[in-house]
Write a protein that holds these residues in place. Sequence first.
Motif, short mmCIF file in Angstrom:
data_model
loop_
_atom_site.label_atom_id
_atom_site.label_comp_id
_atom_site.label_asym_id
_atom_site.label_seq_id
_atom_site.Cartn_x
_atom_site.Cartn_y
_atom_site.Cartn_z
N VAL A 8 -10.20 -1.23 6.59
CA VAL A 8 -9.58 -0.77 5.34
C VAL A 8 -10.56 0.09 4.55
O VAL A 8 -11.76 -0.20 4.50
CB VAL A 8 -9.13 -1.97 4.49
N LEU A 66 -10.59 1.47 0.58
CA LEU A 66 -9.94 1.43 -0.73
C LEU A 66 -10.42 2.62 -1.57
O LEU A 66 -11.58 3.04 -1.45
CB LEU A 66 -10.26 0.12 -1.45
N ALA A 105 -5.50 -5.89 1.42
CA ALA A 105 -6.76 -5.44 2.02
C ALA A 105 -7.52 -6.62 2.61
O ALA A 105 -8.03 -6.55 3.74
CB ALA A 105 -7.61 -4.73 0.97
#
Length: 345
Positions: A50, A52, A39
């Motif tokens: 990105v 998460l 990431a």
Amino acid sequence: MATVAPKNAVMERVWSMARKGQKRIVLPETEDERTLQAAEMIEKANLGRVILLGKEDEVRRKAKEAGANIDNIPVIDPEKYEKFEEYAQKLLEIRKGKIASIDDARNLLKNYLYFGVTMVKLDDADGMVAGAVNTSADVERPAFQIIKTAPGISIASAYFAMIVPDCPYGEKGFFLYADSGGHPNPTAEELADIAITTCMTMKNIFGVEEPRAAMLSYSTKGSASHPIVDKVIEATKIANKKRPDLLIDGELQGDAALVPEIGRKKAPGSPVAGRANILIFPDLNAGNIAYKLTERLAKAEAYGPLLQGLDKPVNDLSRGCKATDIVNVAAIVAVKAMVPYGKRD
């Protein structure tokens, strides 16, 4: 954390395109330090945005322990997400007859793979990368159930993008191997579609203008006779009839597909023999064995298994992958999300 730039011209093009697109890529496997390191690398390389998944405090603590700086990367806790109930209702509609109740839909969404795929389905993300922790079956199941195959595609399949160092064959050492991670024993019709789809992937995702697909066998142009050879011969005929504009030829042995002088000798006049940059394997046994041998014996980089034929991009990883592998697969997903379907696979 340093980001390792690609050494192959094909992957350099992929990175360049990903930087232009700035697509949103979901990484759900935040329990693994490779995901967190990847990431940071994706952000530093500017390959996309990105997202998460996980409990934020826990994810950020793990990232710190892994030496990954994710301070500027959002972490979404599925159960606290503002659209969680909307997702549950949509999932119930998509899986009508397969999910009994809204509670079942909610429980499925607590699985980060299902939540990530739903984000992609509902356009809150552009693609997902997983498989560093989970099996291919676990990654592919929600993709097939929720995103499904694209219109006009009869079969989704899996390929590996292979980069072989110091290799004169293929596209200066770059190859696509298919199907090396999906279908155990495709029919002739399915094998033809896999070849066609992989040619389109090579051209439209990796920017190779002339895909050349070899339909592999232990026989070259009638040197042996057996039903398993007949399947490859029939698949080649079907592929050529469906897409006469593509360079697809077989049946070819591995050396005849790759080595120019052997190709000329064993298959004179073939537009692919000795020039193949795509290797289509007759079954999963052959494809999986070949990619693993190439990776280990030739010290090749192997990215995948990458799914093709889905309506939106979700890609798998090998559980033995490195953080840099996740970065490269994320770049591939980003590019795939940029290409309108119809051209994509």
